[in-house]
Scaffold this motif. Structure first.
Motif, PDB file in Angstrom:
ATOM      1  N   MET A  48       5.187   1.475  -3.111  1.00 31.89           N
ATOM      2  CA  MET A  48       4.458   0.231  -3.340  1.00 31.89           C
ATOM      3  C   MET A  48       3.812  -0.262  -2.050  1.00 31.89           C
ATOM      4  SD  MET A  48       7.298  -1.546  -5.809  1.00 31.89           S
ATOM      5  CE  MET A  48       6.399  -3.057  -6.156  1.00 31.89           C
ATOM      6  N   LEU A  49       4.533  -0.129  -0.950  1.00 33.94           N
ATOM      7  CA  LEU A  49       3.963  -0.531   0.346  1.00 33.94           C
ATOM      8  C   LEU A  49       2.755   0.327   0.723  1.00 33.94           C
ATOM      9  CD1 LEU A  49       7.067  -1.310   2.591  1.00 33.94           C
ATOM     10  CD2 LEU A  49       5.250  -2.889   1.927  1.00 33.94           C
ATOM     11  N   ALA A  50       2.716   1.561   0.227  1.00 35.69           N
ATOM     12  CA  ALA A  50       1.582   2.432   0.520  1.00 35.69           C
ATOM     13  C   ALA A  50       0.306   1.933  -0.158  1.00 35.69           C
ATOM     14  CB  ALA A  50       1.892   3.855   0.069  1.00 35.69           C
ATOM     15  N   ILE A  51       0.450   1.174  -1.237  1.00 38.10           N
ATOM     16  CA  ILE A  51      -0.737   0.612  -1.904  1.00 38.10           C
ATOM     17  C   ILE A  51      -1.376  -0.456  -1.035  1.00 38.10           C
ATOM     18  CG2 ILE A  51      -1.533  -0.691  -3.919  1.00 38.10           C
ATOM     19  CD1 ILE A  51       0.600   0.655  -5.559  1.00 38.10           C
ATOM     20  N   SER A  52      -0.524  -1.358  -0.505  1.00 36.20           N
ATOM     21  CA  SER A  52      -1.020  -2.408   0.383  1.00 36.20           C
ATOM     22  C   SER A  52       0.094  -2.829   1.329  1.00 36.20           C
ATOM     23  CB  SER A  52      -1.499  -3.619  -0.427  1.00 36.20           C
ATOM     24  OG  SER A  52      -1.849  -4.693   0.432  1.00 36.20           O
ATOM     25  N   PRO A  53      -0.148  -2.797   2.631  1.00 26.29           N
ATOM     26  CA  PRO A  53       0.892  -3.206   3.589  1.00 26.29           C
ATOM     27  C   PRO A  53       1.160  -4.712   3.581  1.00 26.29           C
ATOM     28  CG  PRO A  53      -1.162  -2.714   4.732  1.00 26.29           C
ATOM     29  CD  PRO A  53      -1.364  -2.320   3.300  1.00 26.29           C
ATOM     30  N   SER A  54       0.337  -5.487   2.877  1.00 29.37           N
ATOM     31  CA  SER A  54       0.516  -6.934   2.865  1.00 29.37           C
ATOM     32  C   SER A  54       1.494  -7.401   1.783  1.00 29.37           C
ATOM     33  CB  SER A  54      -0.837  -7.634   2.657  1.00 29.37           C
ATOM     34  OG  SER A  54      -1.404  -7.259   1.411  1.00 29.37           O
ATOM     35  N   LEU A  55       2.061  -6.474   1.022  1.00 30.43           N
ATOM     36  CA  LEU A  55       3.049  -6.846   0.010  1.00 30.43           C
ATOM     37  C   LEU A  55       4.293  -7.416   0.694  1.00 30.43           C
ATOM     38  CD1 LEU A  55       2.793  -3.804  -2.424  1.00 30.43           C
ATOM     39  CD2 LEU A  55       2.110  -6.161  -2.906  1.00 30.43           C
ATOM     40  N   LEU A  56       4.843  -8.476   0.122  1.00 29.76           N
ATOM     41  CA  LEU A  56       5.995  -9.152   0.700  1.00 29.76           C
ATOM     42  C   LEU A  56       7.286  -8.390   0.411  1.00 29.76           C
ATOM     43  CD1 LEU A  56       5.041 -12.825  -0.274  1.00 29.76           C
ATOM     44  CD2 LEU A  56       4.597 -11.629   1.886  1.00 29.76           C
ATOM     45  N   ALA A  57       8.334  -8.767   1.132  1.00 30.75           N
ATOM     46  CA  ALA A  57       9.625  -8.096   0.961  1.00 30.75           C
ATOM     47  C   ALA A  57      10.184  -8.305  -0.440  1.00 30.75           C
ATOM     48  CB  ALA A  57      10.621  -8.606   2.005  1.00 30.75           C
ATOM     49  N   ARG A  58       9.933  -9.464  -1.046  1.00 31.86           N
ATOM     50  CA  ARG A  58      10.449  -9.699  -2.394  1.00 31.86           C
ATOM     51  C   ARG A  58       9.694  -8.881  -3.437  1.00 31.86           C
ATOM     52  NH1 ARG A  58       7.796 -14.716  -1.270  1.00 31.86           N
ATOM     53  NH2 ARG A  58       5.904 -15.008  -2.533  1.00 31.86           N
ATOM     54  N   GLY A 133     -14.644  -5.773   0.910  1.00 35.31           N
ATOM     55  CA  GLY A 133     -14.496  -4.898   2.067  1.00 35.31           C
ATOM     56  C   GLY A 133     -13.312  -3.965   1.884  1.00 35.31           C
ATOM     57  N   VAL A 134     -12.353  -4.027   2.821  1.00 38.21           N
ATOM     58  CA  VAL A 134     -11.160  -3.191   2.721  1.00 38.21           C
ATOM     59  C   VAL A 134     -10.011  -3.957   2.052  1.00 38.21           C
ATOM     60  CG1 VAL A 134     -11.738  -1.769   4.706  1.00 38.21           C
ATOM     61  CG2 VAL A 134     -10.450  -3.891   5.042  1.00 38.21           C
ATOM     62  N   ASP A 135     -10.310  -5.154   1.559  1.00 38.71           N
ATOM     63  CA  ASP A 135      -9.306  -5.967   0.893  1.00 38.71           C
ATOM     64  C   ASP A 135      -9.616  -6.078  -0.591  1.00 38.71           C
ATOM     65  OD1 ASP A 135      -8.239  -6.347   3.398  1.00 38.71           O
ATOM     66  OD2 ASP A 135      -9.192  -8.309   3.700  1.00 38.71           O
ATOM     67  N   THR A 151      -4.691 -12.099  -1.883  1.00 35.94           N
ATOM     68  CA  THR A 151      -5.449 -11.127  -1.107  1.00 35.94           C
ATOM     69  C   THR A 151      -4.533  -9.980  -0.688  1.00 35.94           C
ATOM     70  OG1 THR A 151      -6.909 -12.861  -0.261  1.00 35.94           O
ATOM     71  CG2 THR A 151      -6.885 -10.765   0.924  1.00 35.94           C
ATOM     72  N   TYR A 152      -4.904  -8.773  -1.078  1.00 40.36           N
ATOM     73  CA  TYR A 152      -4.157  -7.576  -0.719  1.00 40.36           C
ATOM     74  C   TYR A 152      -4.972  -6.779   0.296  1.00 40.36           C
ATOM     75  CZ  TYR A 152      -1.314  -8.712  -4.782  1.00 40.36           C
ATOM     76  OH  TYR A 152      -0.484  -9.351  -5.684  1.00 40.36           O
ATOM     77  N   GLU A 153      -4.426  -6.649   1.481  1.00 40.39           N
ATOM     78  CA  GLU A 153      -5.138  -5.993   2.574  1.00 40.39           C
ATOM     79  C   GLU A 153      -4.979  -4.482   2.515  1.00 40.39           C
ATOM     80  OE1 GLU A 153      -3.471  -7.694   6.052  1.00 40.39           O
ATOM     81  OE2 GLU A 153      -4.253  -9.715   5.678  1.00 40.39           O
ATOM     82  N   GLY A 154      -5.992  -3.800   3.042  1.00 45.13           N
ATOM     83  CA  GLY A 154      -5.944  -2.351   3.153  1.00 45.13           C
ATOM     84  C   GLY A 154      -5.980  -1.631   1.824  1.00 45.13           C
ATOM     85  N   VAL A 155      -6.658  -2.199   0.831  1.00 42.13           N
ATOM     86  CA  VAL A 155      -6.759  -1.586  -0.495  1.00 42.13           C
ATOM     87  C   VAL A 155      -8.190  -1.102  -0.695  1.00 42.13           C
ATOM     88  CG1 VAL A 155      -6.508  -1.941  -2.977  1.00 42.13           C
ATOM     89  CG2 VAL A 155      -4.967  -3.109  -1.381  1.00 42.13           C
ATOM     90  N   SER A 156      -8.363   0.182  -0.851  1.00 43.18           N
ATOM     91  CA  SER A 156      -9.702   0.740  -1.017  1.00 43.18           C
ATOM     92  C   SER A 156     -10.189   0.656  -2.457  1.00 43.18           C
ATOM     93  CB  SER A 156      -9.724   2.207  -0.561  1.00 43.18           C
ATOM     94  OG  SER A 156      -8.774   2.967  -1.303  1.00 43.18           O
ATOM     95  N   ASP A 157      -9.268   0.532  -3.402  1.00 40.89           N
ATOM     96  CA  ASP A 157      -9.627   0.467  -4.815  1.00 40.89           C
ATOM     97  C   ASP A 157      -8.713  -0.538  -5.505  1.00 40.89           C
ATOM     98  OD1 ASP A 157     -10.498   0.812  -7.364  1.00 40.89           O
ATOM     99  OD2 ASP A 157     -10.045   2.957  -7.486  1.00 40.89           O
TER     100      ASP A 157
END
Length: 215
Positions: A48-58, A133-135, A151-157
């Motif tokens: 799941m973290l590989a999809i977006s590094p901005s995902l929270l710990a919960r 952009g990349v978000d 907003t989910y960062e680092g998501v290309s799609d």
């Protein structure tokens, strides 16, 4: 005639193999399940973290999987202590108490992780997302100008947010539910048997009788 009957009477039955189904005995089977489930939860969380590094710990409950892996390690240690000749040891007593407490904590943590996953699953299932952009910017209602924005960062799609991420949340719900059931079963067994009446499978045979050792 008399000697034959006496000889037959003194013969004890052939001892069973005490290691025939050792994997089925408590707590080895439970510890194996806990280890496998803990690893599965942790792996899915990092996917799941590989999809977006901005995902929270919960949102990525790797912590629930790591805790269960630690509980399973204690279960393996407890299994080894159980098979010591002197079963009434301080180490075994402390190990059983810790295992009971950690299984209870694992139950609470799994329920908590399952609740978070259920909430985020219902949330992401109704997302409407746009690429920026990349978000990836998502809203629950695109027509509401004051709706909360995610907003989910680092998501290309954005398909990864609207399609893949809910599936991961659903998988986390199932895995943590099974985790909770396994921890509840382990804690119940420990409580029911008062930490000291688990069958260890050790057999002490004598010419006239057999005794089974319990721990």
């Amino acid at each position: 005639m008399g000697q034959g009957q006496k000889k037959k009477r003194d013969e004890s039955p052939a001892p069973d193999d005490g290691h025939k189904c050792r994997v089925c005995r408590f707590p080895l089977l439970v510890a194996l399940l806990q280890l496998l489930l803990g690893l599965a939860v942790t792996v899915v969380a990092f996917l799941m973290l590989a999809i977006s590094p901005s995902l929270l710990a919960r949102e990525t409950p790797y912590w629930a999987g790591i805790i269960l892996c630690l509980v399973s390690i204690l279960g393996f240690i407890l299994y080894c202590i159980t098979y010591l000749p002197d079963e009434r040891t301080t180490g075994q007593f402390i190990g059983k108490i810790l295992y009971f407490v950690l299984c209870t904590i694992g139950l609470v943590v799994s329920v908590l992780a399952m609740s978070f996953a259920g909430h985020h699953y219902s949330q992401t299932s109704g997302f409407s997302c746009e690429q920026a952009g990349v978000d990836c910017v998502c809203k629950l209602d695109q027509n509401d100008p004051i709706a909360r924005t995610f907003t989910y960062e680092g998501v290309s799609d954005c398909d990864g947010i609207t399609g893949t991420l809910p599936l991961y949340f659903l998988l986390q719900i199932v895995l943590n539910l099974v985790q909770a059931l396994v921890c509840a079963a382990a804690a119940f067994i420990m409580w029911k048997h008062r930490y000291q009446v688990f069958f260890a499978g050790l057999q002490i045979g004598s010419p006239s009788s057999q005794r089974w050792q319990k721990v």
